[in-house]
Design a protein around this motif. Structure first.
Motif, PDB file in Angstrom:
ATOM      1  N   PRO A 181       0.821  -1.210   0.000  1.00 46.57           N
ATOM      2  CA  PRO A 181       0.000   0.000   0.000  1.00 46.57           C
ATOM      3  C   PRO A 181       0.859   1.265   0.000  1.00 46.57           C
ATOM      4  O   PRO A 181       2.022   1.208   0.412  1.00 46.57           O
ATOM      5  CB  PRO A 181      -0.786  -0.142   1.304  1.00 46.57           C
ATOM      6  N   PRO A 182       0.265   2.377  -0.434  1.00 44.55           N
ATOM      7  CA  PRO A 182      -1.067   2.530  -1.023  1.00 44.55           C
ATOM      8  C   PRO A 182      -1.165   1.834  -2.386  1.00 44.55           C
ATOM      9  O   PRO A 182      -0.185   1.740  -3.114  1.00 44.55           O
ATOM     10  CB  PRO A 182      -1.216   4.047  -1.172  1.00 44.55           C
ATOM     11  N   ILE A 183      -2.379   1.394  -2.716  1.00 46.60           N
ATOM     12  CA  ILE A 183      -2.625   0.656  -3.950  1.00 46.60           C
ATOM     13  C   ILE A 183      -3.663   1.398  -4.782  1.00 46.60           C
ATOM     14  O   ILE A 183      -4.697   1.815  -4.257  1.00 46.60           O
ATOM     15  CB  ILE A 183      -3.143  -0.768  -3.651  1.00 46.60           C
ATOM     16  N   ALA A 184      -3.377   1.560  -6.062  1.00 44.17           N
ATOM     17  CA  ALA A 184      -4.348   2.142  -6.996  1.00 44.17           C
ATOM     18  C   ALA A 184      -4.934   1.030  -7.846  1.00 44.17           C
ATOM     19  O   ALA A 184      -4.200   0.260  -8.455  1.00 44.17           O
ATOM     20  CB  ALA A 184      -3.687   3.188  -7.887  1.00 44.17           C
ATOM     21  N   VAL A 185      -6.264   0.932  -7.857  1.00 50.47           N
ATOM     22  CA  VAL A 185      -6.964  -0.008  -8.729  1.00 50.47           C
ATOM     23  C   VAL A 185      -7.570   0.793  -9.869  1.00 50.47           C
ATOM     24  O   VAL A 185      -8.364   1.708  -9.640  1.00 50.47           O
ATOM     25  CB  VAL A 185      -8.069  -0.768  -7.961  1.00 50.47           C
ATOM     26  N   ILE A 186      -7.197   0.451 -11.085  1.00 50.63           N
ATOM     27  CA  ILE A 186      -7.663   1.181 -12.265  1.00 50.63           C
ATOM     28  C   ILE A 186      -8.821   0.416 -12.901  1.00 50.63           C
ATOM     29  O   ILE A 186      -8.665  -0.741 -13.289  1.00 50.63           O
ATOM     30  CB  ILE A 186      -6.523   1.355 -13.298  1.00 50.63           C
ATOM     31  N   GLY A 187      -9.982   1.060 -13.008  1.00 54.16           N
ATOM     32  CA  GLY A 187     -11.143   0.423 -13.620  1.00 54.16           C
ATOM     33  C   GLY A 187     -12.385   0.614 -12.780  1.00 54.16           C
ATOM     34  O   GLY A 187     -12.312   0.734 -11.551  1.00 54.16           O
ATOM     35  N   GLY A 188     -13.553   0.622 -13.455  1.00 50.46           N
ATOM     36  CA  GLY A 188     -14.809   0.857 -12.747  1.00 50.46           C
ATOM     37  C   GLY A 188     -15.833  -0.229 -12.930  1.00 50.46           C
ATOM     38  O   GLY A 188     -17.008  -0.036 -12.612  1.00 50.46           O
ATOM     39  N   GLY A 189     -15.410  -1.399 -13.422  1.00 47.11           N
ATOM     40  CA  GLY A 189     -16.342  -2.495 -13.674  1.00 47.11           C
ATOM     41  C   GLY A 189     -16.418  -3.483 -12.536  1.00 47.11           C
ATOM     42  O   GLY A 189     -15.929  -3.246 -11.419  1.00 47.11           O
ATOM     43  N   ILE A 190     -16.978  -4.654 -12.825  1.00 45.12           N
ATOM     44  CA  ILE A 190     -17.273  -5.616 -11.771  1.00 45.12           C
ATOM     45  C   ILE A 190     -16.011  -6.255 -11.194  1.00 45.12           C
ATOM     46  O   ILE A 190     -15.939  -6.536 -10.000  1.00 45.12           O
ATOM     47  CB  ILE A 190     -18.264  -6.688 -12.292  1.00 45.12           C
ATOM     48  N   SER A 191     -14.987  -6.459 -12.022  1.00 39.94           N
ATOM     49  CA  SER A 191     -13.741  -7.042 -11.503  1.00 39.94           C
ATOM     50  C   SER A 191     -13.060  -6.103 -10.523  1.00 39.94           C
ATOM     51  O   SER A 191     -12.580  -6.522  -9.462  1.00 39.94           O
ATOM     52  CB  SER A 191     -12.787  -7.381 -12.651  1.00 39.94           C
ATOM     53  N   SER A 192     -13.017  -4.821 -10.873  1.00 41.22           N
ATOM     54  CA  SER A 192     -12.403  -3.843  -9.972  1.00 41.22           C
ATOM     55  C   SER A 192     -13.197  -3.732  -8.682  1.00 41.22           C
ATOM     56  O   SER A 192     -12.631  -3.572  -7.600  1.00 41.22           O
ATOM     57  CB  SER A 192     -12.290  -2.480 -10.657  1.00 41.22           C
ATOM     58  N   ALA A 193     -14.519  -3.835  -8.762  1.00 38.12           N
ATOM     59  CA  ALA A 193     -15.360  -3.729  -7.564  1.00 38.12           C
ATOM     60  C   ALA A 193     -15.079  -4.869  -6.590  1.00 38.12           C
ATOM     61  O   ALA A 193     -14.895  -4.649  -5.385  1.00 38.12           O
ATOM     62  CB  ALA A 193     -16.831  -3.723  -7.968  1.00 38.12           C
ATOM     63  N   HIS A 194     -15.065  -6.096  -7.096  1.00 34.55           N
ATOM     64  CA  HIS A 194     -14.744  -7.233  -6.225  1.00 34.55           C
ATOM     65  C   HIS A 194     -13.344  -7.093  -5.645  1.00 34.55           C
ATOM     66  O   HIS A 194     -13.103  -7.434  -4.472  1.00 34.55           O
ATOM     67  CB  HIS A 194     -14.859  -8.542  -7.005  1.00 34.55           C
ATOM     68  N   LEU A 195     -12.418  -6.609  -6.455  1.00 32.85           N
ATOM     69  CA  LEU A 195     -11.039  -6.427  -5.993  1.00 32.85           C
ATOM     70  C   LEU A 195     -10.960  -5.393  -4.874  1.00 32.85           C
ATOM     71  O   LEU A 195     -10.241  -5.586  -3.888  1.00 32.85           O
ATOM     72  CB  LEU A 195     -10.161  -6.013  -7.173  1.00 32.85           C
ATOM     73  N   ILE A 196     -11.705  -4.299  -5.009  1.00 30.74           N
ATOM     74  CA  ILE A 196     -11.739  -3.264  -3.977  1.00 30.74           C
ATOM     75  C   ILE A 196     -12.257  -3.841  -2.659  1.00 30.74           C
ATOM     76  O   ILE A 196     -11.686  -3.613  -1.580  1.00 30.74           O
ATOM     77  CB  ILE A 196     -12.621  -2.082  -4.419  1.00 30.74           C
ATOM     78  N   VAL A 197     -13.333  -4.614  -2.733  1.00 32.01           N
ATOM     79  CA  VAL A 197     -13.899  -5.222  -1.520  1.00 32.01           C
ATOM     80  C   VAL A 197     -12.862  -6.134  -0.865  1.00 32.01           C
ATOM     81  O   VAL A 197     -12.688  -6.117   0.373  1.00 32.01           O
ATOM     82  CB  VAL A 197     -15.183  -6.013  -1.860  1.00 32.01           C
TER      83      VAL A 197
END
Length: 383
Positions: A181-197
């Motif tokens: 960390p810190p970590i940047a996740v690039i993307g706004g779709g379903i894969s990025s959402a699960h990854l954020i959780v």
């Protein structure tokens, strides 16, 4: 000589195999399934496990078996097996059911681990050469290899991943970089959402999600009307393949999320578990403190790790053996590069396709589990 060779042992290849065997079209001993992984659905399991997807997006009637209610009756009384109005199955339940279905047909009897290197037609069969040098012959060939393996990146992303693979990578590559960390996740779709959780559980408050668009809320990635005659009757009447491609692109809810996942993300935002930034990265810099991402409209951010959750390239599958086969057999493709096939998904005599390669015929749902079922039904019924 096998009666049929299936290239690809993922959702599509396994669904086709199950339909062929259970409809008594081809016995398992006369099937050969070629896949680079040691067991069925290996890549599906690896990618869904990596993002810790708890439930499928598709409803319970979408699975590998023939009976639409097979999955519901598999473990109907188990608690927390299904979610919501559409009874979306838990990933663990879907995988258990898939394994049970494939064990019923003894799919491992047909399994051949390897990668296709070349395909050519003999007088009465297809000759498939593997990376091991082994050659397999089949009277029929079904290409069910899914989309190409080309990962999709924004323009600035490929250079970053190439120069600093220990700090930047794609969530769907074979091995992701160490997470610091810190970590940047690039993307706004379903894969990025699960990854954020998933990441917020371990790196609470040290995650950024950068998306070019706000959350797009849709139950499915295309309207359920595309699964039946509501939309497909009109679609089948479209003779222009260019128009069909335009319809497919408009019908897909690209980068969308189901409502409950959006609610989960918004709750995590309120808890300050991660920061959502609607913006676009213009460039990046690397220094001793990490990676500085320069954004278009907001202030720069400094991170240690960048993960791209931006999916795969939308282009037609570009692999050498397939391109050579198209040239050798003079196979017809539309302007978009995708196959022009018959209603039974036959590209030429005894050569069939499933998955993305079948979408000009199947429609917007061709890539999904429902599309696998439709393709398997059409191919099996035509034999």
């Amino acid at each position: 000589m096998f009666e049929c060779v299936i290239a690809g042992g993922g959702i599509h290849g396994c669904t086709v195999a199950n339909y062929l065997v259970k409809k008594k079209k081809i016995p398992i001993e006369q099937l050969c399934i070629i896949d680079p992984h040691p067991e069925p659905l290996a890549k599906w399991k690896m990618l869904t496990h990596r993002i810790e997807m708890p439930y499928l997006r598709s409803p319970s009637v979408h699975h590998l078996d023939l009976n639409p209610f097979s999955l519901q009756s598999f473990k109907e009384k188990e608690n927390n097996s299904f979610y919501g109005y559409y009874k979306r199955p838990a990933l663990s339940l879907f995988n258990d059911h898939s394994e049970s279905v494939l064990n019923e047909i003894e799919i491992r009897k047909a399994w051949r681990q390897g990668s296709v290197q070349n395909v050519r037609r003999n007088d009465f069969s297809w000759e498939v050469q593997l990376d091991s040098g082994q050659t397999i012959n089949g009277k029929k060939l079904i290409i069910a290899t899914g989309m190409n393996e080309t990962l999709s990146y924004p323009d600035w992303g490929q250079e970053l991943v190439k120069e600093y693979p220990d700090q930047a990578g794609h969530v769907f590559q074979q091995k992701i970089p160490p997470l610091k960390p810190p970590i940047a996740v690039i993307g706004g779709g379903i894969s990025s959402a699960h990854l954020i959780v998933k990441l917020s559980k371990k790196f609470n408050g040290e995650i950024y999600q950068i998306s070019r668009h706000p959350y797009r809320v849709h139950d499915f990635d295309s309207d359920p009307g595309w699964l039946g005659p509501k939309y497909l009757n009109d679609y089948q009447n479209i003779t222009s393949l260019t128009e069909r491609r335009e319809v497919i692109q408009k019908a897909r809810h690209k980068g969308s999320l189901p409502r409950e996942l959006v609610n989960r993300l918004r709750w995590l935002q309120k808890e300050h578990a991660f920061t959502f930034i609607q913006d676009e990265v213009q460039s990046w810099e690397k220094d001793s403190s990490g990676i500085r991402l320069k954004l278009n409209a907001t202030k720069d951010i400094n991170v240690q790790t960048v993960l791209f959750a931006t999916g795969f390239s939308p282009e037609a599958m570009r692999v050498e053996w397939l391109e050579n086969l198209i040239k050798q057999e003079k196979l017809t493709c539309a302007n978009c590069g995708f196959p022009v096939v018959k209603g039974n998904l036959e590209w030429c005599d005894h050569l069939f396709v499933s998955g993305p390669l079948a979408e000009l015929e199947i429609g917007p749902a061709a890539r999904n589990i429902s599309g696998a079922r439709k393709a398997a039904q059409r191919i099996a019924d035509s034999l």
